[in-house]
Design a protein around this motif. Sequence first.
Motif, short mmCIF file in Angstrom:
data_model
loop_
_atom_site.label_atom_id
_atom_site.label_comp_id
_atom_site.label_asym_id
_atom_site.label_seq_id
_atom_site.Cartn_x
_atom_site.Cartn_y
_atom_site.Cartn_z
N THR A 217 0.83 -1.22 0.00
CA THR A 217 0.00 0.00 0.00
C THR A 217 0.86 1.25 0.00
O THR A 217 0.47 2.29 0.55
N ARG A 218 2.01 1.21 -0.63
CA ARG A 218 2.90 2.37 -0.63
C ARG A 218 2.66 3.32 -1.80
O ARG A 218 3.40 4.29 -1.98
N GLN A 219 1.60 3.07 -2.57
CA GLN A 219 1.31 3.94 -3.72
C GLN A 219 1.06 5.37 -3.27
O GLN A 219 0.23 5.62 -2.39
N GLY A 220 1.75 6.30 -3.88
CA GLY A 220 1.50 7.71 -3.65
C GLY A 220 2.14 8.29 -2.40
O GLY A 220 1.98 9.49 -2.14
N GLN B 96 -4.63 1.85 2.94
CA GLN B 96 -3.57 2.71 3.47
C GLN B 96 -3.90 3.25 4.87
O GLN B 96 -3.03 3.82 5.52
N GLU C 200 -4.97 6.54 -2.01
CA GLU C 200 -5.06 5.88 -3.31
C GLU C 200 -5.53 4.44 -3.17
O GLU C 200 -6.10 3.87 -4.10
#
Length: 345
Positions: free
Chosen positions: A42-45, A106, A102
């Motif tokens: 969940t590290r997007q953005g 998250q 995103e």
Amino acid sequence: MATRTRHEAPRDITAILGMHTPAAKGVVAVYLVAITFVAVQTRQGISAFWPVALGLVILAAGTIGLIAVPGDPLPVPATWCLAAAGPIAAALMLWVMPVPFEVPLQAWTHGAGTTILCFMAVRGRWISAWWGLLGMVLVYALWAAFTNQGFLFGASLVFIEAAPLAMATLLSFTLRPSGKAVFELRDAATARIAALSAAKAAAEERDARLHQLDEVARPLLERIATAEEFTPEESATYELVEANLRDRLRAPALTTPEIDAAARVARGRGVEVILIDDHGMDATPTGISDLLRERITETLRDARDGDICVRILPPDRPALASIYVHDSVGTRRITFDHSGAEVQI
């Protein structure tokens, strides 16, 4: 606060839940792998990953502390640290998250923090657990307010965690008293078993003594009942039997076939043998007591005249036993310490 030594089994709610078992450690390991996987996926953005990694370390340490920290309830320092783990981890992670998220997951930090708080409640720190939940609510709410998403929106993300924490609190109110009763019942059962074992051992010892008495004394009593005159040999035999029976009553710890035979031979030579047991050897390890009995047997076998007094001393004495010998050679006293070694006292 209940504590336990390194080798003592826990006697609190952690034992009821099996929190010190290999299975519990395995579950914690799987859980840590799972939240690590979620954090990476969940590290997007995000603007930086190191706050996420640091928050993950804090949550992992708090989770491990749940099964590693002894005491019931949890010690105060550990309670403060565990209660703060969720809010601190959330504060580190939220400020690098994209706005809006995103990926819905998250916001996973409040779930991981609540896991720690639920087990805190079960371990007797439910008030601190609720303060920890309030801390996470405030962190999420302030983050949402500063990012123009609304104070209530951020708080609503964490409000749902009140349900599992409430169930954990109720479980604490019911399970902890039951756990105490379980240990009390187990102690009572152990005490009853010990009492029954002691009674059985005493009965077996009594039966063994009666059997020995029957073997030794019955033929002599039958001979005495004839009211005939005894020969000198018979009188000497009766005296030896009487002395052996006296030894069995006065020195049970020294009643072994080897010592009995050696004492009988010594008395047959005219040596006066006195055996006394003041129960100082009742708790002595078998190896030491056997060594001491061998030494006593050797002394009796070597006796040719005079007097020998063997005494097992009381438990509170610095020495374990002593042998007093007075014969044609002279007078001497041999003393043994609690390791079975000869000492000078």
